[in-house]
Design an enzyme around this catalytic site. Sequence first.
Site, mmCIF file in Angstrom:
data_model
loop_
_atom_site.group_PDB
_atom_site.id
_atom_site.type_symbol
_atom_site.label_atom_id
_atom_site.label_comp_id
_atom_site.label_asym_id
_atom_site.label_seq_id
_atom_site.Cartn_x
_atom_site.Cartn_y
_atom_site.Cartn_z
ATOM 1 N N LEU A 1 22.927 -49.685 4.690
ATOM 2 C CA LEU A 1 23.894 -48.926 5.497
ATOM 3 C C LEU A 1 24.079 -47.511 4.957
ATOM 4 O O LEU A 1 23.804 -47.253 3.780
ATOM 5 C CB LEU A 1 25.255 -49.631 5.451
ATOM 6 C CG LEU A 1 25.355 -51.009 6.103
ATOM 7 C CD1 LEU A 1 26.700 -51.647 5.738
ATOM 8 C CD2 LEU A 1 25.203 -50.902 7.621
ATOM 9 N N GLY B 1 25.871 -44.805 3.164
ATOM 10 C CA GLY B 1 26.860 -44.905 2.087
ATOM 11 C C GLY B 1 26.614 -46.078 1.152
ATOM 12 O O GLY B 1 27.377 -46.310 0.220
ATOM 13 N N SER C 1 20.433 -42.803 -1.260
ATOM 14 C CA SER C 1 20.134 -41.459 -1.785
ATOM 15 C C SER C 1 20.491 -41.364 -3.260
ATOM 16 O O SER C 1 19.677 -40.903 -4.077
ATOM 17 C CB SER C 1 20.924 -40.389 -1.018
ATOM 18 O OG SER C 1 20.480 -40.325 0.299
ATOM 19 N N SER D 1 16.855 -47.110 8.109
ATOM 20 C CA SER D 1 15.813 -47.972 8.705
ATOM 21 C C SER D 1 16.388 -49.338 9.088
ATOM 22 O O SER D 1 16.064 -50.350 8.467
ATOM 23 C CB SER D 1 14.600 -48.103 7.778
ATOM 24 O OG SER D 1 14.942 -48.330 6.430
HETATM 25 P P1 ADP Z 1 23.163 -43.544 1.481
HETATM 26 O O1 ADP Z 1 22.030 -42.680 1.026
HETATM 27 O O2 ADP Z 1 22.830 -45.006 1.472
HETATM 28 O O3 ADP Z 1 23.777 -43.094 2.766
HETATM 29 P P2 ADP Z 1 24.649 -42.242 -0.575
HETATM 30 O O4 ADP Z 1 23.857 -42.397 -1.823
HETATM 31 O O5 ADP Z 1 24.575 -40.937 0.156
HETATM 32 O O6 ADP Z 1 24.312 -43.445 0.395
HETATM 33 O O7 ADP Z 1 26.176 -42.507 -0.870
HETATM 34 C C1 ADP Z 1 26.612 -43.562 -1.683
HETATM 35 C C2 ADP Z 1 27.999 -43.193 -2.228
HETATM 36 O O8 ADP Z 1 28.516 -44.308 -2.945
HETATM 37 C C3 ADP Z 1 27.939 -42.031 -3.178
HETATM 38 O O9 ADP Z 1 29.089 -41.242 -3.002
HETATM 39 C C4 ADP Z 1 27.950 -42.731 -4.553
HETATM 40 O O10 ADP Z 1 28.498 -41.908 -5.548
HETATM 41 C C5 ADP Z 1 28.834 -43.936 -4.266
HETATM 42 N N1 ADP Z 1 28.578 -45.108 -5.115
HETATM 43 C C6 ADP Z 1 29.523 -45.821 -5.739
HETATM 44 N N2 ADP Z 1 28.987 -46.837 -6.431
HETATM 45 C C7 ADP Z 1 27.663 -46.784 -6.237
HETATM 46 C C8 ADP Z 1 26.574 -47.573 -6.711
HETATM 47 N N3 ADP Z 1 26.739 -48.618 -7.498
HETATM 48 N N4 ADP Z 1 25.339 -47.243 -6.307
HETATM 49 C C9 ADP Z 1 25.147 -46.190 -5.490
HETATM 50 N N5 ADP Z 1 26.135 -45.403 -5.013
HETATM 51 C C10 ADP Z 1 27.397 -45.688 -5.393
#
Ligand code: ADP
Length: 199
Positions: free
Chosen positions: A35, A37, A41, A108
């Site tokens: 999903l 968030g 990334s 995806s």
């Molecule tokens: P995506 O690329 O899946 O949309 P992002 O990496 O942009 O997600 O965002 C994930 C968010 O969740 C970031 O703000 C990150 O700092 C936070 N976060 C908190 N805990 C985790 C974790 N264990 N692993 C990855 N991200 C985390």
Amino acid sequence: MVKSQNITWHDSEVTKKERQEKNGHKSVVLWFTGLSGSGKSTISVALEKALFERGVRSYRLDGDNIRHGLNNNLGFSPEDRKENIRRIGEVSKLLADAGLITLTAFISPYREDRDHVREILEDGEFVEVYTKASVAACEERDPKQLYKKARAGEIKNFTGIDAPYEAPEHPEIIVDTEENSVEEAVEQIIRYLEDQKVI
Ligand code: ADP
């Protein structure tokens, strides 16, 4: 639809295997799915850095970045999402042929589209990494304020809200980002690559 005709494949004199031998590691595609968030990334950026520091030749393809260029003519309808993933899959295949470890970070959401990428790659080359987190957790994080906009009706077809997400059934790696830190996720994936003798 295939439109190209009168085209011939030209082989290089350098093979994928030779490139891999020179690099000192195999080439795989670490296909992050999850999903918005869920951490695709964040974890792929940290992992790319860790791999780079170990001398592994890697390259990251990120959803928003690709949509700025290569896929800037695609939206978020099911057809466009499918084409988005198809093109990324083909680019990943080229990068694998170039001997690199590719990290892709795209929601995806459709299983069929991810399976298609698995099919165009060689056995063992597609490593599906499921960044697992509930909609509630992702919505709580909402790093790009996208859930807020989706709830307000400002974004339509938002995965997890009004568009589906089909979780992988047999991913090579599941990273539970509600339970594990970014560092733990990176370690988990590196351990997998070592166990599989990729690096
Ligand atoms: P995506 O690329 O899946 O949309 P992002 O990496 O942009 O997600 O965002 C994930 C968010 O969740 C970031 O703000 C990150 O700092 C936070 N976060 C908190 N805990 C985790 C974790 N264990 N692993 C990855 N991200 C985390």
